[in-house]
Motif scaffolding. Sequence first.
Motif, PDB file in Angstrom:
ATOM      1  N   THR A   1     -58.411 -14.282 -34.636  1.00  0.00           N
ATOM      2  CA  THR A   1     -57.884 -13.490 -35.048  1.00  0.00           C
ATOM      3  C   THR A   1     -56.683 -12.871 -34.798  1.00  0.00           C
ATOM      4  O   THR A   1     -57.416 -11.676 -33.401  1.00  0.00           O
ATOM      5  CB  THR A   1     -59.056 -12.289 -35.682  1.00  0.00           C
ATOM      6  OG1 THR A   1     -60.185 -13.338 -35.999  1.00  0.00           O
ATOM      7  CG2 THR A   1     -59.021 -11.041 -36.516  1.00  0.00           C
ATOM      8  N   ALA A   2     -56.062 -12.331 -35.441  1.00  0.00           N
ATOM      9  CA  ALA A   2     -54.232 -11.694 -34.259  1.00  0.00           C
ATOM     10  C   ALA A   2     -54.810 -10.258 -34.869  1.00  0.00           C
ATOM     11  O   ALA A   2     -54.304  -8.811 -34.106  1.00  0.00           O
ATOM     12  CB  ALA A   2     -53.106 -12.003 -35.059  1.00  0.00           C
ATOM     13  N   ALA A   3     -55.532 -10.096 -36.028  1.00  0.00           N
ATOM     14  CA  ALA A   3     -55.437  -8.123 -36.261  1.00  0.00           C
ATOM     15  C   ALA A   3     -56.707  -7.922 -36.802  1.00  0.00           C
ATOM     16  O   ALA A   3     -57.338  -8.827 -38.169  1.00  0.00           O
ATOM     17  CB  ALA A   3     -54.117  -7.892 -36.826  1.00  0.00           C
ATOM     18  N   ILE A   4     -56.836  -7.090 -37.536  1.00  0.00           N
ATOM     19  CA  ILE A   4     -57.830  -6.562 -37.706  1.00  0.00           C
ATOM     20  C   ILE A   4     -57.349  -5.244 -38.638  1.00  0.00           C
ATOM     21  O   ILE A   4     -56.954  -3.961 -37.453  1.00  0.00           O
ATOM     22  CB  ILE A   4     -59.490  -6.710 -37.137  1.00  0.00           C
ATOM     23  CG1 ILE A   4     -59.579  -5.466 -35.916  1.00  0.00           C
ATOM     24  CG2 ILE A   4     -59.832  -7.973 -36.505  1.00  0.00           C
ATOM     25  CD1 ILE A   4     -60.900  -5.046 -35.338  1.00  0.00           C
ATOM     26  N   SER A   5     -58.276  -4.546 -40.289  1.00  0.00           N
ATOM     27  CA  SER A   5     -58.306  -3.495 -40.444  1.00  0.00           C
ATOM     28  C   SER A   5     -59.679  -2.868 -41.022  1.00  0.00           C
ATOM     29  O   SER A   5     -60.103  -4.072 -41.430  1.00  0.00           O
ATOM     30  CB  SER A   5     -56.925  -2.976 -41.069  1.00  0.00           C
ATOM     31  OG  SER A   5     -56.871  -4.074 -41.839  1.00  0.00           O
ATOM     32  N   GLY A   6     -59.639  -1.334 -41.198  1.00  0.00           N
ATOM     33  CA  GLY A   6     -60.635  -1.411 -42.005  1.00  0.00           C
ATOM     34  C   GLY A   6     -60.277   0.204 -42.420  1.00  0.00           C
ATOM     35  O   GLY A   6     -59.908   0.931 -41.976  1.00  0.00           O
ATOM     36  N   GLN A   7     -60.502   0.992 -43.549  1.00  0.00           N
ATOM     37  CA  GLN A   7     -60.356   1.892 -44.243  1.00  0.00           C
ATOM     38  C   GLN A   7     -61.736   3.107 -43.642  1.00  0.00           C
ATOM     39  O   GLN A   7     -61.270   3.998 -43.855  1.00  0.00           O
ATOM     40  CB  GLN A   7     -60.725   2.004 -46.036  1.00  0.00           C
ATOM     41  CG  GLN A   7     -59.033   1.490 -46.207  1.00  0.00           C
ATOM     42  CD  GLN A   7     -59.302   1.589 -47.643  1.00  0.00           C
ATOM     43  OE1 GLN A   7     -60.229   1.448 -48.252  1.00  0.00           O
ATOM     44  NE2 GLN A   7     -57.958   1.693 -47.953  1.00  0.00           N
ATOM     45  N   LYS A   8     -62.960   2.794 -44.127  1.00  0.00           N
ATOM     46  CA  LYS A   8     -64.040   3.272 -43.282  1.00  0.00           C
ATOM     47  C   LYS A   8     -64.276   3.328 -41.859  1.00  0.00           C
ATOM     48  O   LYS A   8     -64.875   2.314 -41.561  1.00  0.00           O
ATOM     49  CB  LYS A   8     -65.598   3.010 -43.983  1.00  0.00           C
ATOM     50  CG  LYS A   8     -66.602   3.515 -44.196  1.00  0.00           C
ATOM     51  CD  LYS A   8     -68.083   2.859 -43.972  1.00  0.00           C
ATOM     52  CE  LYS A   8     -69.189   3.285 -43.823  1.00  0.00           C
ATOM     53  NZ  LYS A   8     -70.399   3.459 -44.459  1.00  0.00           N
ATOM     54  N   HIS A   9     -63.865   4.491 -41.587  1.00  0.00           N
ATOM     55  CA  HIS A   9     -63.677   5.331 -40.114  1.00  0.00           C
ATOM     56  C   HIS A   9     -64.490   6.711 -40.045  1.00  0.00           C
ATOM     57  O   HIS A   9     -63.768   6.948 -40.325  1.00  0.00           O
ATOM     58  CB  HIS A   9     -62.286   4.678 -39.383  1.00  0.00           C
ATOM     59  CG  HIS A   9     -61.016   6.311 -40.212  1.00  0.00           C
ATOM     60  ND1 HIS A   9     -60.763   5.301 -41.135  1.00  0.00           N
ATOM     61  CD2 HIS A   9     -60.956   7.525 -39.278  1.00  0.00           C
ATOM     62  CE1 HIS A   9     -60.282   6.285 -40.697  1.00  0.00           C
ATOM     63  NE2 HIS A   9     -59.742   7.568 -40.145  1.00  0.00           N
TER      64      HIS A   9
ATOM     65  N   GLN B   1     -65.703   4.304 -34.464  1.00  0.00           N
ATOM     66  CA  GLN B   1     -65.268   2.760 -35.369  1.00  0.00           C
ATOM     67  C   GLN B   1     -64.780   2.473 -36.449  1.00  0.00           C
ATOM     68  O   GLN B   1     -64.847   4.169 -37.293  1.00  0.00           O
ATOM     69  CB  GLN B   1     -67.142   2.715 -35.456  1.00  0.00           C
ATOM     70  CG  GLN B   1     -67.501   3.462 -36.267  1.00  0.00           C
ATOM     71  CD  GLN B   1     -67.922   3.200 -37.160  1.00  0.00           C
ATOM     72  OE1 GLN B   1     -67.816   1.853 -37.839  1.00  0.00           O
ATOM     73  NE2 GLN B   1     -67.391   4.516 -38.494  1.00  0.00           N
ATOM     74  N   PHE B   2     -64.979   1.557 -37.084  1.00  0.00           N
ATOM     75  CA  PHE B   2     -64.415   1.574 -38.674  1.00  0.00           C
ATOM     76  C   PHE B   2     -64.800  -0.088 -39.031  1.00  0.00           C
ATOM     77  O   PHE B   2     -65.386  -0.816 -37.967  1.00  0.00           O
ATOM     78  CB  PHE B   2     -63.129   1.454 -38.723  1.00  0.00           C
ATOM     79  CG  PHE B   2     -62.233   0.259 -37.759  1.00  0.00           C
ATOM     80  CD1 PHE B   2     -61.965  -1.055 -38.539  1.00  0.00           C
ATOM     81  CD2 PHE B   2     -61.761   0.265 -36.867  1.00  0.00           C
ATOM     82  CE1 PHE B   2     -61.262  -1.811 -37.942  1.00  0.00           C
ATOM     83  CE2 PHE B   2     -61.202  -0.344 -36.211  1.00  0.00           C
ATOM     84  CZ  PHE B   2     -60.553  -1.614 -36.647  1.00  0.00           C
ATOM     85  N   THR B   3     -65.629   0.408 -39.904  1.00  0.00           N
ATOM     86  CA  THR B   3     -66.222  -1.498 -40.605  1.00  0.00           C
ATOM     87  C   THR B   3     -65.038  -2.319 -40.941  1.00  0.00           C
ATOM     88  O   THR B   3     -64.323  -1.883 -41.513  1.00  0.00           O
ATOM     89  CB  THR B   3     -66.796  -1.198 -42.145  1.00  0.00           C
ATOM     90  OG1 THR B   3     -67.940  -0.279 -41.522  1.00  0.00           O
ATOM     91  CG2 THR B   3     -67.507  -2.830 -42.901  1.00  0.00           C
ATOM     92  N   ILE B   4     -65.191  -3.479 -40.591  1.00  0.00           N
ATOM     93  CA  ILE B   4     -63.583  -3.961 -40.458  1.00  0.00           C
ATOM     94  C   ILE B   4     -63.503  -4.151 -42.241  1.00  0.00           C
ATOM     95  O   ILE B   4     -64.928  -5.578 -43.123  1.00  0.00           O
ATOM     96  CB  ILE B   4     -63.920  -5.576 -39.669  1.00  0.00           C
ATOM     97  CG1 ILE B   4     -63.800  -5.554 -38.350  1.00  0.00           C
ATOM     98  CG2 ILE B   4     -62.534  -6.376 -40.341  1.00  0.00           C
ATOM     99  CD1 ILE B   4     -63.988  -5.919 -37.338  1.00  0.00           C
ATOM    100  N   ASP B   5     -62.483  -4.677 -43.023  1.00  0.00           N
ATOM    101  CA  ASP B   5     -62.574  -5.128 -44.245  1.00  0.00           C
ATOM    102  C   ASP B   5     -60.961  -5.955 -44.428  1.00  0.00           C
ATOM    103  O   ASP B   5     -61.689  -6.989 -45.383  1.00  0.00           O
ATOM    104  CB  ASP B   5     -61.136  -3.397 -45.191  1.00  0.00           C
ATOM    105  CG  ASP B   5     -62.329  -2.692 -45.801  1.00  0.00           C
ATOM    106  OD1 ASP B   5     -63.868  -3.091 -45.180  1.00  0.00           O
ATOM    107  OD2 ASP B   5     -61.872  -1.660 -45.216  1.00  0.00           O
ATOM    108  N   ARG B   6     -60.727  -6.892 -43.554  1.00  0.00           N
ATOM    109  CA  ARG B   6     -59.816  -7.285 -43.339  1.00  0.00           C
ATOM    110  C   ARG B   6     -59.251  -7.767 -41.801  1.00  0.00           C
ATOM    111  O   ARG B   6     -59.283  -7.198 -40.928  1.00  0.00           O
ATOM    112  CB  ARG B   6     -57.649  -6.649 -43.750  1.00  0.00           C
ATOM    113  CG  ARG B   6     -56.845  -7.301 -44.501  1.00  0.00           C
ATOM    114  CD  ARG B   6     -56.001  -7.645 -45.024  1.00  0.00           C
ATOM    115  NE  ARG B   6     -55.326  -7.647 -45.022  1.00  0.00           N
ATOM    116  CZ  ARG B   6     -53.499  -7.888 -44.053  1.00  0.00           C
ATOM    117  NH1 ARG B   6     -54.519  -6.716 -43.428  1.00  0.00           N
ATOM    118  NH2 ARG B   6     -52.723  -9.024 -43.649  1.00  0.00           N
TER     119      ARG B   6
END
Length: 366
Positions: free
Chosen positions: A280-288, A352-357
């Motif tokens: 995985t090259a990148a991760i993102s999330g909105q809930k942080h 922290q954040f929950t991973i969405d993508r």
Amino acid sequence: MRVLAAMSGGVDSAVAAARALDAGHDVVGVHLALSRAGGTLRAGSRGCCTIEDAMDARRAADRLGIPFYVWDFSERFRDDVIEDFVAEYSAGRTPNPCMRCNERIKFAAVLEKALDLGFDAVCTGHYAILRDGPSGEPELHRASDAAKDQSYVLGVLTGEQLAHTLFPLGETPSKALVRAEAQARGLTVAHKPDSHDICFIPDGDTRGWLADRVGAERGEIVDRSGAVVGSHEGAHAFTVGQRRGLAIGVPAPDGRPRFVLEVRPVSNTVVVGPKEALATAAISGQKHTWAGAAPVSSEFPCHVQIRAHADPVPARAIVGAGTVTVTPDSPLDGVAPGQTAVLYEGTRVLGQFTIDRTVSAVPAGV
């Protein structure tokens, strides 16, 4: 201070309560009843929060000479942790129920009730360290004992929650010393096994437990091109990175094993491919959330950790438009939506954040 000691019935929380007492605090013990199955018994090191654990917590409190109560949080635990766990798996995500329990039960519901009752802080047996930041705000750091460090599962805590929390075991160099201290104090839990696995699935059969609750529906297993290579009895039973239990009837062209790359609950499809495609090259999330003071810049270097016992990886984080995006210096392995990414600066937990993508490091055609 008036301190509420959360006593799970294990050795760590018992010693933590004892140390809070030694520090001169006015300590009251409380055990959280998280299940209404009153006959539930612990099976060795599997499960927790059982009737046996409640009895062990009471005996420890009696030995320490502190008041002891049992609080029924079973409905809140069911709604905020168990039902969330089922919903996340049904959506093709991989949740961490320990994170949700810390976030919504132990350091939200319990702390809120403790403060309403006039307590100043909640004390737990977690292995983590609290320090004062440059402006006096609390900071969460890794424990001295790297093998027992629990800062990852505490990454969901906010600065306000940290300001009313005590972790008396954080500076202890090893768990062996905690057990020796418990023995010296005459605590009967000194050699009690540590709990592991998901507490509400004590037999460890997550697949069977989920099947009982969401049902099993036959679906297709496909490769990255969309070609059908097998079938399954329910997409909820699979998670990204899984290899065992695929029962694929069509071998890969190169003969190498295949791994779960994606779970698509809407179409009840499981996508598989080579191990390299898990990179995985990148991760993102909105809930942080931020564990104390937020980073001063919207872009900053950090280390990212995606599992409780994973190695932290150097990375760069960008915060913008309510989303956190992290690009690791080297690809992460087998990341699934629903997992929690905890960001560190040295030993300090930033948030922290929950991973969405997730973004694969390997193009689909490769």
